[in-house]
Scaffold this motif. Structure first.
Motif, PDB file in Angstrom:
ATOM      1  N   GLU A 517     -70.872 -41.326  94.585  1.00 18.11           N
ATOM      2  CA  GLU A 517     -71.982 -40.586  94.532  1.00 18.11           C
ATOM      3  C   GLU A 517     -72.357 -39.318  95.389  1.00 18.11           C
ATOM      4  OE1 GLU A 517     -73.454 -43.955  97.195  1.00 18.11           O
ATOM      5  OE2 GLU A 517     -71.825 -43.481  95.447  1.00 18.11           O
ATOM      6  N   THR A 518     -71.318 -39.306  96.404  1.00 16.87           N
ATOM      7  CA  THR A 518     -71.583 -37.973  97.122  1.00 16.87           C
ATOM      8  C   THR A 518     -71.043 -36.827  96.456  1.00 16.87           C
ATOM      9  OG1 THR A 518     -69.487 -38.609  98.098  1.00 16.87           O
ATOM     10  CG2 THR A 518     -71.496 -39.391  99.499  1.00 16.87           C
ATOM     11  N   GLY A 519     -70.038 -37.106  95.582  1.00 10.23           N
ATOM     12  CA  GLY A 519     -69.459 -36.064  94.859  1.00 10.23           C
ATOM     13  C   GLY A 519     -68.371 -35.513  95.851  1.00 10.23           C
ATOM     14  N   ILE A 520     -67.867 -35.939  97.057  1.00 10.79           N
ATOM     15  CA  ILE A 520     -66.653 -35.731  97.679  1.00 10.79           C
ATOM     16  C   ILE A 520     -65.474 -35.984  96.834  1.00 10.79           C
ATOM     17  CG2 ILE A 520     -65.275 -36.345  99.563  1.00 10.79           C
ATOM     18  CD1 ILE A 520     -67.480 -34.323 100.684  1.00 10.79           C
ATOM     19  N   PRO A 521     -64.536 -35.018  96.812  1.00  7.58           N
ATOM     20  CA  PRO A 521     -63.155 -35.470  96.159  1.00  7.58           C
ATOM     21  C   PRO A 521     -62.657 -36.480  96.613  1.00  7.58           C
ATOM     22  CG  PRO A 521     -63.479 -33.288  96.779  1.00  7.58           C
ATOM     23  CD  PRO A 521     -64.485 -33.776  97.434  1.00  7.58           C
ATOM     24  N   GLN A 522     -62.099 -37.155  95.750  1.00  5.27           N
ATOM     25  CA  GLN A 522     -61.036 -38.547  96.231  1.00  5.27           C
ATOM     26  C   GLN A 522     -59.549 -38.123  96.211  1.00  5.27           C
ATOM     27  OE1 GLN A 522     -62.499 -42.271  94.683  1.00  5.27           O
ATOM     28  NE2 GLN A 522     -64.133 -41.485  93.941  1.00  5.27           N
ATOM     29  N   LYS A 523     -59.429 -36.819  95.424  1.00  4.70           N
ATOM     30  CA  LYS A 523     -58.122 -36.474  95.222  1.00  4.70           C
ATOM     31  C   LYS A 523     -58.184 -34.961  94.857  1.00  4.70           C
ATOM     32  CE  LYS A 523     -57.225 -37.816  90.522  1.00  4.70           C
ATOM     33  NZ  LYS A 523     -56.773 -38.759  89.625  1.00  4.70           N
ATOM     34  N   PHE A 524     -57.310 -34.073  94.989  1.00  4.38           N
ATOM     35  CA  PHE A 524     -57.227 -32.912  94.684  1.00  4.38           C
ATOM     36  C   PHE A 524     -56.361 -32.684  93.464  1.00  4.38           C
ATOM     37  CE2 PHE A 524     -57.653 -32.021  99.680  1.00  4.38           C
ATOM     38  CZ  PHE A 524     -59.003 -31.816  99.457  1.00  4.38           C
ATOM     39  N   THR A 525     -56.953 -31.865  92.480  1.00  2.15           N
ATOM     40  CA  THR A 525     -56.108 -31.669  91.134  1.00  2.15           C
ATOM     41  C   THR A 525     -55.784 -30.213  90.790  1.00  2.15           C
ATOM     42  OG1 THR A 525     -58.127 -31.860  89.734  1.00  2.15           O
ATOM     43  CG2 THR A 525     -56.994 -33.961  90.129  1.00  2.15           C
ATOM     44  N   THR A 526     -56.560 -29.170  91.563  1.00  2.00           N
ATOM     45  CA  THR A 526     -56.278 -27.857  91.363  1.00  2.00           C
ATOM     46  C   THR A 526     -56.360 -27.155  92.857  1.00  2.00           C
ATOM     47  OG1 THR A 526     -58.843 -27.269  91.253  1.00  2.00           O
ATOM     48  CG2 THR A 526     -57.930 -28.109  89.037  1.00  2.00           C
ATOM     49  N   VAL A 527     -55.751 -26.108  92.790  1.00  2.00           N
ATOM     50  CA  VAL A 527     -55.817 -25.185  93.897  1.00  2.00           C
ATOM     51  C   VAL A 527     -57.369 -24.849  94.217  1.00  2.00           C
ATOM     52  CG1 VAL A 527     -54.944 -22.840  94.756  1.00  2.00           C
ATOM     53  CG2 VAL A 527     -53.557 -24.082  93.345  1.00  2.00           C
ATOM     54  N   ALA A 528     -58.188 -24.566  92.962  1.00  6.27           N
ATOM     55  CA  ALA A 528     -59.746 -24.037  93.470  1.00  6.27           C
ATOM     56  C   ALA A 528     -60.566 -25.118  94.209  1.00  6.27           C
ATOM     57  CB  ALA A 528     -60.116 -23.834  92.253  1.00  6.27           C
ATOM     58  N   GLU A 529     -60.218 -26.444  93.750  1.00 10.55           N
ATOM     59  CA  GLU A 529     -60.812 -27.580  94.407  1.00 10.55           C
ATOM     60  C   GLU A 529     -60.355 -27.685  95.956  1.00 10.55           C
ATOM     61  OE1 GLU A 529     -60.939 -30.841  90.730  1.00 10.55           O
ATOM     62  OE2 GLU A 529     -59.461 -31.059  92.423  1.00 10.55           O
ATOM     63  N   LEU A 530     -58.939 -27.525  96.011  1.00 12.62           N
ATOM     64  CA  LEU A 530     -58.568 -27.556  97.391  1.00 12.62           C
ATOM     65  C   LEU A 530     -59.150 -26.432  98.271  1.00 12.62           C
ATOM     66  CD1 LEU A 530     -56.713 -28.334  99.834  1.00 12.62           C
ATOM     67  CD2 LEU A 530     -54.922 -26.961  98.777  1.00 12.62           C
ATOM     68  N   VAL A 531     -59.260 -25.127  97.777  1.00 16.80           N
ATOM     69  CA  VAL A 531     -59.820 -24.005  98.720  1.00 16.80           C
ATOM     70  C   VAL A 531     -61.467 -24.202  98.954  1.00 16.80           C
ATOM     71  CG1 VAL A 531     -60.272 -21.501  98.194  1.00 16.80           C
ATOM     72  CG2 VAL A 531     -58.209 -22.208  97.468  1.00 16.80           C
ATOM     73  N   LYS A 532     -62.039 -24.674  98.051  1.00 17.14           N
ATOM     74  CA  LYS A 532     -63.538 -24.964  98.180  1.00 17.14           C
ATOM     75  C   LYS A 532     -63.642 -26.005  99.454  1.00 17.14           C
ATOM     76  CE  LYS A 532     -67.912 -26.273  96.460  1.00 17.14           C
ATOM     77  NZ  LYS A 532     -68.597 -26.505  95.046  1.00 17.14           N
ATOM     78  N   PHE A 533     -62.960 -27.074  99.377  1.00 12.19           N
ATOM     79  CA  PHE A 533     -62.934 -28.100 100.293  1.00 12.19           C
ATOM     80  C   PHE A 533     -62.666 -27.658 101.705  1.00 12.19           C
ATOM     81  CE2 PHE A 533     -61.902 -31.983 102.581  1.00 12.19           C
ATOM     82  CZ  PHE A 533     -62.891 -32.810 102.289  1.00 12.19           C
TER      83      PHE A 533
END
Length: 668
Positions: A517-533
């Motif tokens: 429920e925190t919304g923290i990614p459990q895995k990365f699927t895109t470059v954009a997700e990785l960049v934000k994290f």
């Protein structure tokens, strides 16, 4: 045929980095290895800050260089550590290979260091490099192990003593001495020893002023002179040490029954119409409701769970217009207004400041910067080898975090720690509050653009934490995007990076306790997700920590502006408060003195601090990322200049997010 390789060895320019031991090197290339040879040193080779060049001869061409083996051998009696910065090797055909090290060598084993170009795990083709990569991670997993500090809180680094921390994560000797000395001697240095055993209540405001004079900053002086003013009280919700509570109020909660036809300000504005215009703001401390409070010097302490209503007035000031000190409305829980008697209103504001300082220390400072930074650091070391681009980006943001957190657990939040002993929420309440704070953690609240939007604060004037923070976030995001897009050409490459997926998985499990429920990614699927994290990690460990840490002495140094506890219960009726009642409600002398010494220590700049624009260590060796580092530094320096010129026109400058004053990591 004899071929000569020119080997240049640089030793870090920090205390005790040098060694008198013998250093041996092996060059490993695609087509073979050199012999394991001793580097014949001149008198000062391998001393602190030294750069020395040696010749290594080979009977054949080694081909493209892949790694080096370094070994240090010395006397049996004296253990002499060495901190090499980097090794550069020029091959016979003139090509220069760079090997970043930045790692303490404390034993006489062989250590392996890769050539500096970043490589993802699935891009490895050389069997020897695959083996080296796996071996490095195996060693690091043995060295960096998870431990439970308290159930329900993020996991921490396993360490029984300071010396059990890896050498790379400990202060050099001078920093240790500096921190240890000030921790022991803070009371003496501030001239507070005479006060430190007095458990009496304060007799007069002038006595508190005498204590305050032990150490004055321009901002603490301002706080002392203006703390009673409503405008300064409201200002601190935007630009104080805790800018994380205020949000726009569109509908008044039913538990806070302020009359909607209430009028205020010179032009007799009503609450209803101002709320419709978006000029009303709320701070709700419901997270503190029912937290068991401390007993200090035999006296039960008190902590309010207030609601505060604020109005952005015609002069763009954030002014308090109503305060309720408990969550449940009722006759014994009056709503206080600026029109009440001087001490009724001042007392209500001071209960709010005490609640705010307790929540700030445990939630927004300890949990959301210190504890999360430790999770990011331990997972980084366990899952990403030195040659990984994300490791290269983030390693500088982990400097000294494991040590400062170890010290905090030992001297601040332990059973005998200052925060435990001298705050209202210390003891059992601390665990309740940490548990609730962990439950309130969300990914969006850690990303300043999302957090500001969710709190409805995009257009609030004079909100410098937001202005500087968003600019810093955008500069970081652009830098991270440019660097990671260079290595990850498409989303598939992110998905295929097993090391990266292990890194985020461990963060999700050990930092956010598997709470989806925190919304923290459990895995990365895109470059954009990785960049934000990665941007969030960088921002949390540097800018966000600076925003909630740097100003502690500035704003809490004048104790009534942020009391760590209150000695009387919140008033149940109006008209009873006077100066004597106010003074008897404040923390006692001993509590004040110990908190003062602690926040002075936490606000100190260390002699070896490293700031956001400084890249002392060169982990990236390719031209493109090196160019992007230079661009990033330029953007940060430009922002620093812009902040300085803006501050020249402010009565109270906001400096906490000036990049030149923001430390790279949670190091204090």
């Amino acid at each position: 045929m004899t071929l000569e390789y020119q080997v240049t060895v640089s030793t870090e320019d920090v205390a005790f980095a040098g060694t008198i031991d013998d250093v041996y090197i092996t060059l490993v290339g695609q087509d073979g290895s050199s012999k394991h040879v001793k580097l014949d040193k001149s008198k000062f080779a391998f001393h602190k800050g030294d750069v020395s060049t040696f010749t290594v001869t080979c009977s054949e061409d080694l081909g493209q260089l892949l790694e080096i083996h370094l070994e240090k051998q010395g006397g049996i009696i004296i253990k002499d550590s060495w901190l090499p910065a980097k090794v550069e090797v020029e091959s016979p055909d003139g090509k220069v290979y760079s090997f970043p090290i930045y790692h303490w060598l404390t034993d006489s084993k062989k250590h392996f260091f890769r050539e500096g170009a970043a490589v993802l795990d699935f891009q490895e083709t050389n069997p020897q490099m695959i083996k080296t990569r796996k071996k490095e991670l195996k060693n690091k997993k043995n060295l960096y192990r998870w431990a439970v500090y308290k159930e329900g809180t993020p996991l921490c680094m396993e360490a029984d003593t300071l010396k059990s921390l890896p050498p790379d994560d400990r202060y050099p000797f001078t920093r240790e001495l500096e921190f240890g000395f000030t921790a022991v001697a803070a009371l003496a240095k501030l001239g507070l020893e005479a006060w430190s055993h007095c458990i009496d209540k304060w007799n007069s405001m002038s006595d508190i002023e005498k204590l305050f004079e032990c150490h004055v900053t321009s901002m603490s002086d301002y706080a002392m002179k203006h703390w009673r003013e409503d405008a300064f009280f409201g200002y601190q919700f935007l630009n104080g040490v805790n800018p994380m509570m205020i949000q726009r109020c569109k509908t008044l909660p039913s538990k806070f029954p302020v009359p909607s036809n209430m009028t205020f300000s010179k032009s007799q504005l009503t609450l209803r119409t101002e709320m419709m215009k978006g000029n009303i703001f709320l701070c709700d401390y419901n997270i503190l409701d029912g937290v068991e409070t401390n007993t200090i010097n035999g006296r039960k302490q008190f902590l309010a769970a207030p609601l505060v209503l604020l109005h952005k007035n015609e002069d763009d000031e954030m002014m308090p217009i109503a305060i309720q000190l408990k969550q449940k409305p009722g006759k014994d829980n009056p709503i206080f207004f600026p029109t009440d008697s001087e001490y009724d209103w001042l007392l209500a504001k001071t209960y709010v400041k005490s609640a705010d300082s307790n929540l700030h220390e445990l939630n927004f400072h300890l949990l959301r910067t210190h504890l999360l930074a430790e999770v990011f650091a331990v997972s980084l070391q366990r899952n990403l080898p030195r040659v990984h681009p994300v490791y290269k980006l983030l390693i500088r943001h982990t400097r000294y975090t494991l040590q400062i957190n170890f010290l905090a657990r030992k001297s601040l939040i332990s059973e005998s720690g200052t925060i435990t002993r001298y705050t209202a929420s210390g003891g059992k309440g601390m665990l309740t509050l940490l548990d609730r704070s962990v439950s309130s953690l969300t990914y969006r609240s850690l990303c300043i653009p999302d957090d500001i939007a969710d709190r409805g604060l995009e257009d609030v004037p004079n909100f410098y934490y937001r202005d500087d923070g968003l600019k810093l976030w955008n500069i970081m995001h652009r830098f991270v995007h440019d660097i990671l897009s260079f290595y990850y050409k498409n989303d598939g490459m992110v998905q295929n990076d097993a090391e990266l997926q292990n890194w985020i998985q461990e963060i999700f499990e050990n930092g956010f306790l598997r709470r989806s429920e925190t919304g923290i990614p459990q895995k990365f699927t895109t470059v954009a997700e990785l960049v934000k994290f990665v941007t969030m990690v960088m921002f949390t460990c540097s800018a966000q920590h600076a925003a909630v840490n740097t100003g502690q002495y500035d704003l809490y140094g004048w104790m009534p502006n942020g009391p760590s506890t209150m000695q009387e219960p919140p008033p149940t009726q109006k008209g009873k408060a006077d100066e004597a009642r106010f003074l008897s409600t404040l923390p006692d002398v001993q509590t004040t003195v110990h908190i003062l010494a602690t926040i002075w220590l936490l606000s100190m700049q260390s002699s070896d601090a490293r700031y956001l624009h400084e890249f002392v260590e060169e982990h990236f060796t390719e031209d493109f990322p090196k160019y992007k580092v230079t661009m990033f530094q330029g953007d940060l320096i430009k922002l620093s200049e812009d902040i300085k010129s803006r501050n020249e026109n402010l009565r109270l400058p906001y400096t906490f997010l000036d990049p030149k004053l923001v430390e790279n990591s949670v190091a204090i």
